[in-house]
Motif scaffolding. Structure first.
Motif, PDB file in Angstrom:
ATOM      1  N   SER A  95       0.841  -1.190   0.000  1.00  0.00           N
ATOM      2  CA  SER A  95       0.000   0.000   0.000  1.00  0.00           C
ATOM      3  C   SER A  95       0.881   1.246   0.000  1.00  0.00           C
ATOM      4  CB  SER A  95      -0.861  -0.016   1.257  1.00  0.00           C
ATOM      5  OG  SER A  95      -1.798   1.024   1.193  1.00  0.00           O
ATOM      6  N   PRO A  96       0.568   2.299  -0.716  1.00  0.00           N
ATOM      7  CA  PRO A  96      -0.543   2.377  -1.656  1.00  0.00           C
ATOM      8  C   PRO A  96      -0.134   1.844  -3.027  1.00  0.00           C
ATOM      9  CG  PRO A  96       0.519   4.510  -1.467  1.00  0.00           C
ATOM     10  CD  PRO A  96       1.328   3.556  -0.639  1.00  0.00           C
ATOM     11  N   ARG A  97      -1.055   1.139  -3.696  1.00  0.00           N
ATOM     12  CA  ARG A  97      -0.733   0.628  -5.033  1.00  0.00           C
ATOM     13  C   ARG A  97      -1.072   1.676  -6.099  1.00  0.00           C
ATOM     14  NH1 ARG A  97      -0.520  -4.855  -6.467  1.00  0.00           N
ATOM     15  NH2 ARG A  97      -2.144  -4.587  -8.023  1.00  0.00           N
ATOM     16  N   GLY A  98      -0.092   2.024  -6.888  1.00  0.00           N
ATOM     17  CA  GLY A  98      -0.318   2.987  -7.982  1.00  0.00           C
ATOM     18  C   GLY A  98      -0.210   2.272  -9.313  1.00  0.00           C
ATOM     19  N   PRO A  99      -0.256   3.020 -10.389  1.00  0.00           N
ATOM     20  CA  PRO A  99      -0.152   2.432 -11.726  1.00  0.00           C
ATOM     21  C   PRO A  99       1.116   1.596 -11.901  1.00  0.00           C
ATOM     22  CG  PRO A  99      -0.726   4.757 -11.865  1.00  0.00           C
ATOM     23  CD  PRO A  99      -0.418   4.474 -10.430  1.00  0.00           C
ATOM     24  N   VAL A 100       2.221   2.066 -11.293  1.00  0.00           N
ATOM     25  CA  VAL A 100       3.481   1.353 -11.478  1.00  0.00           C
ATOM     26  C   VAL A 100       3.387  -0.052 -10.904  1.00  0.00           C
ATOM     27  CG1 VAL A 100       5.945   1.368 -11.001  1.00  0.00           C
ATOM     28  CG2 VAL A 100       4.741   3.516 -11.360  1.00  0.00           C
ATOM     29  N   GLU A 101       2.821  -0.141  -9.667  1.00  0.00           N
ATOM     30  CA  GLU A 101       2.703  -1.449  -9.026  1.00  0.00           C
ATOM     31  C   GLU A 101       1.765  -2.351  -9.821  1.00  0.00           C
ATOM     32  OE1 GLU A 101       2.651   1.445  -7.407  1.00  0.00           O
ATOM     33  OE2 GLU A 101       4.677   1.160  -6.630  1.00  0.00           O
ATOM     34  N   GLU A 142       9.136   7.626 -12.365  1.00  0.00           N
ATOM     35  CA  GLU A 142       9.838   8.900 -12.179  1.00  0.00           C
ATOM     36  C   GLU A 142       8.895  10.075 -11.989  1.00  0.00           C
ATOM     37  OE1 GLU A 142      12.581  10.051 -15.234  1.00  0.00           O
ATOM     38  OE2 GLU A 142      13.555   8.090 -15.039  1.00  0.00           O
ATOM     39  N   GLY A 143       7.949  10.212 -12.921  1.00  0.00           N
ATOM     40  CA  GLY A 143       7.268  11.513 -12.949  1.00  0.00           C
ATOM     41  C   GLY A 143       5.759  11.488 -12.967  1.00  0.00           C
ATOM     42  N   GLY A 144       5.132  10.380 -12.600  1.00  0.00           N
ATOM     43  CA  GLY A 144       3.674  10.386 -12.574  1.00  0.00           C
ATOM     44  C   GLY A 144       3.075  10.283 -13.957  1.00  0.00           C
ATOM     45  N   ASP A 145       1.808  10.750 -14.080  1.00  0.00           N
ATOM     46  CA  ASP A 145       1.085  10.418 -15.301  1.00  0.00           C
ATOM     47  C   ASP A 145       0.919  11.595 -16.269  1.00  0.00           C
ATOM     48  OD1 ASP A 145       0.180  10.322 -12.751  1.00  0.00           O
ATOM     49  OD2 ASP A 145      -1.876   9.774 -13.242  1.00  0.00           O
ATOM     50  N   ASP A 146       1.862  12.522 -16.267  1.00  0.00           N
ATOM     51  CA  ASP A 146       1.771  13.604 -17.248  1.00  0.00           C
ATOM     52  C   ASP A 146       2.339  13.098 -18.576  1.00  0.00           C
ATOM     53  OD1 ASP A 146       1.662  15.881 -18.669  1.00  0.00           O
ATOM     54  OD2 ASP A 146       3.341  16.862 -17.641  1.00  0.00           O
ATOM     55  N   THR A 147       1.404  12.800 -19.527  1.00  0.00           N
ATOM     56  CA  THR A 147       1.858  12.141 -20.758  1.00  0.00           C
ATOM     57  C   THR A 147       2.675  13.056 -21.652  1.00  0.00           C
ATOM     58  OG1 THR A 147      -0.352  12.603 -21.551  1.00  0.00           O
ATOM     59  CG2 THR A 147       0.167  10.325 -21.015  1.00  0.00           C
ATOM     60  N   ARG A 148       2.513  14.374 -21.475  1.00  0.00           N
ATOM     61  CA  ARG A 148       3.301  15.274 -22.326  1.00  0.00           C
ATOM     62  C   ARG A 148       4.588  15.698 -21.612  1.00  0.00           C
ATOM     63  NH1 ARG A 148       0.720  15.350 -27.500  1.00  0.00           N
ATOM     64  NH2 ARG A 148      -0.960  13.986 -26.897  1.00  0.00           N
ATOM     65  N   GLY A 149       4.795  15.167 -20.398  1.00  0.00           N
ATOM     66  CA  GLY A 149       5.921  15.608 -19.583  1.00  0.00           C
ATOM     67  C   GLY A 149       7.240  14.960 -19.976  1.00  0.00           C
ATOM     68  N   GLU A 150       8.279  15.378 -19.238  1.00  0.00           N
ATOM     69  CA  GLU A 150       9.644  14.947 -19.525  1.00  0.00           C
ATOM     70  C   GLU A 150       9.822  13.447 -19.268  1.00  0.00           C
ATOM     71  OE1 GLU A 150      13.266  15.171 -20.888  1.00  0.00           O
ATOM     72  OE2 GLU A 150      11.923  16.913 -20.839  1.00  0.00           O
ATOM     73  N   SER A 151       9.173  12.943 -18.179  1.00  0.00           N
ATOM     74  CA  SER A 151       9.466  11.581 -17.733  1.00  0.00           C
ATOM     75  C   SER A 151       9.042  10.534 -18.760  1.00  0.00           C
ATOM     76  CB  SER A 151       8.762  11.324 -16.407  1.00  0.00           C
ATOM     77  OG  SER A 151       7.379  11.555 -16.563  1.00  0.00           O
ATOM     78  N   LEU A 152       7.988  10.826 -19.522  1.00  0.00           N
ATOM     79  CA  LEU A 152       7.513   9.822 -20.480  1.00  0.00           C
ATOM     80  C   LEU A 152       8.073  10.045 -21.884  1.00  0.00           C
ATOM     81  CD1 LEU A 152       3.846   9.294 -19.309  1.00  0.00           C
ATOM     82  CD2 LEU A 152       5.611   7.548 -19.497  1.00  0.00           C
ATOM     83  N   SER A 153       9.096  10.933 -21.987  1.00  0.00           N
ATOM     84  CA  SER A 153       9.590  11.258 -23.329  1.00  0.00           C
ATOM     85  C   SER A 153      10.190  10.028 -24.012  1.00  0.00           C
ATOM     86  CB  SER A 153      10.622  12.379 -23.257  1.00  0.00           C
ATOM     87  OG  SER A 153      11.728  11.956 -22.512  1.00  0.00           O
ATOM     88  N   GLU A 154      10.809   9.183 -23.222  1.00  0.00           N
ATOM     89  CA  GLU A 154      11.397   7.954 -23.773  1.00  0.00           C
ATOM     90  C   GLU A 154      10.303   7.079 -24.399  1.00  0.00           C
ATOM     91  OE1 GLU A 154      14.495   6.806 -23.867  1.00  0.00           O
ATOM     92  OE2 GLU A 154      14.108   4.707 -24.384  1.00  0.00           O
ATOM     93  N   ALA A 155       9.201   6.919 -23.636  1.00  0.00           N
ATOM     94  CA  ALA A 155       8.076   6.115 -24.138  1.00  0.00           C
ATOM     95  C   ALA A 155       7.509   6.757 -25.402  1.00  0.00           C
ATOM     96  CB  ALA A 155       7.004   6.008 -23.065  1.00  0.00           C
ATOM     97  N   ARG A 156       7.421   8.096 -25.376  1.00  0.00           N
ATOM     98  CA  ARG A 156       6.858   8.776 -26.553  1.00  0.00           C
ATOM     99  C   ARG A 156       7.737   8.571 -27.784  1.00  0.00           C
ATOM    100  NH1 ARG A 156       5.895  13.203 -23.271  1.00  0.00           N
ATOM    101  NH2 ARG A 156       7.516  14.360 -24.353  1.00  0.00           N
TER     102      ARG A 156
END
Lengths: 124, 283
Positions: B6-12, B59-73
């Motif tokens: 606990s707490p379970r988030g998207p990552v878990e 790293e950075g939560g669920d901001d899809t336009r943010g820096e943390s998901l740039s690799e995925a993008r």
């Protein structure tokens, strides 16, 4: 004081080579000079060389037509030579087709055209 | 599930059953592509994407336009480009992302409120990323179309020299403003370069002539005339002649000929060349 465009004489043909940016006053001066020269030299042909002209507007387009009309009144034929493709396209887009003005690709062809029409006139 | 943290988030949610989730995901995507891409390739692409997604979310939560998901993008852009080039549909591209939602559904079975919230948050991220794929897909398609249009433009407007002082443009295909502009410029430039006084525009290959096309042709002819060259329009087919008359288009004093041969003959005569057939050569 704007500079004047020189009017050169080759036999009974007058040559105007436009090398400068045309301001309204230059154009008016040129019309005046040319009319004077045609009468003074009893020229029968006028060649306007616009090889160096890169930008035209409706005023310049009208100038060419006016010069042609003036020359025709004084019994001289006008040939515009060396018009660039971009200039031709601009004039067409402006809706100026310069009816009554004869054209040639370059100075040499323009001279040949005047010579041809002169011999044609003598034959008649 | 025993090891409830606990707490379970998207990552878990993503990482708890890592192997099963990715396997399900890859199965669905590979199934939807019907073998047009090898399973091994899908496997590689999706595992990479999965890694980048988990890393980014951690790293950075669920901001899809943010820096943390740039690799995925970046990975998704690459994937969409490949799919677009290989001729897959937009749905087949978007399913690569959306199938992950389906693969995660079994994790919801134990009715935990945390899991549901995490799933919903993740679903929102995945929806965004799916939209992103479609966007990237469309962009690639548009790039392909515009590069093809440019190639077509280059290919389809050759200016050929028929004789000393006679040039011709054989037009093939539909004429629009942009193409006519290119034709006009090329033709006029060729007049200057070759010092030709005669030009022929052959419209045998033009399927239809409407008022606009006629307008463009007229402009070209007038421009050529302004430069001191004569322009002939040739290759007017019978149906096109009928259409032109029916539309009430006036060609004025522009010379028109039925065939290129007639136009060439006219151009040669105007430039002072006589064609003489030798006696004894039967035609």
């Amino acid at each position: 004081m704007s500079e004047r465009v020189p009017v050169l004489r080759i036999g009974d043909i007058l040559l105007v080579s436009i090398q400068v940016d045309l301001e309204d006053q230059t154009v008016l001066d040129l019309q005046e000079d040319l009319a004077d020269q045609i009468v003074a030299r009893s020229a029968r042909g006028v060649i306007i060389d616009i090889t160096a002209v890169e930008i035209v507007d409706s005023f310049v387009g009208r100038m060419l037509a006016t010069i042609a009309s003036i020359s025709r009144l004084l019994d001289a034929e006008t040939v515009v030579v060396g018009m660039r493709p971009a200039v031709a396209i601009t004039l067409v887009e402006l809706g100026l087709s310069l009816g009554g003005v004869r054209t040639a690709l370059d100075l040499e062809k323009g001279l040949a055209l005047l010579r041809r029409s002169a011999t044609g006139a003598e034959l008649q | 599930m025993a090891k409830q943290v606990s707490p379970r988030g998207p990552v878990e949610l993503l990482t708890t059953d890592r192997e099963k989730v990715t396997a399900d995901w890859i199965d669905t995507v590979a199934g939807s592509l019907q073998g047009r891409i090898s399973r091994a390739e899908v496997d590689r692409e999706l595992r990479e994407l999965y890694g980048a997604l988990v890393e980014g979310l951690r790293e950075g939560g669920d901001d899809t336009r943010g820096e943390s998901l740039s690799e995925a993008r970046a990975l998704l852009t690459e994937l969409s480009r490949n799919r677009a080039r290989q001729g897959f549909t937009p749905s087949e591209t978007a399913i690569s992302v959306l199938a992950l939602k389906q693969a995660l559904e079994p994790a919801l079975r134990n009715d935990s409120a945390d899991d549901t919230t995490a799933y919903l948050r993740l679903a929102r991220v995945l929806d965004d990323l799916a939209l992103f794929t479609v966007e990237a897909y469309t962009r690639t398609r548009e790039e392909i179309i515009s590069s093809q249009a440019a190639q077509l433009m280059e290919l389809s407007t050759p200016v050929v020299k028929l004789w000393n002082g006679v040039i011709a443009v054989p037009l093939v295909g539909t004429l629009d403003s942009a193409r006519t502009q290119v034709v006009m410029e090329k033709l006029l430039q060729a007049l200057v370069d070759t010092g030709s006084e005669q030009a022929i525009i052959d419209i045998t290959g033009v399927p239809a002539v409407d008022t606009q096309v006629a307008q463009h042709l007229l402009k070209t002819v007038v421009a050529a005339r302004l430069m001191g060259a004569e322009c002939t329009v040739s290759g007017i087919r019978p149906q096109i002649a009928q259409t032109i008359v029916a539309l009430g288009i006036e060609f004025g004093d522009i010379i028109t000929k039925a065939t290129l041969a007639d136009a060439l003959q006219h151009a040669l005569r105007a430039s002072g060349v006589d064609l003489v057939a030798h006696q004894g050569v039967g035609r």
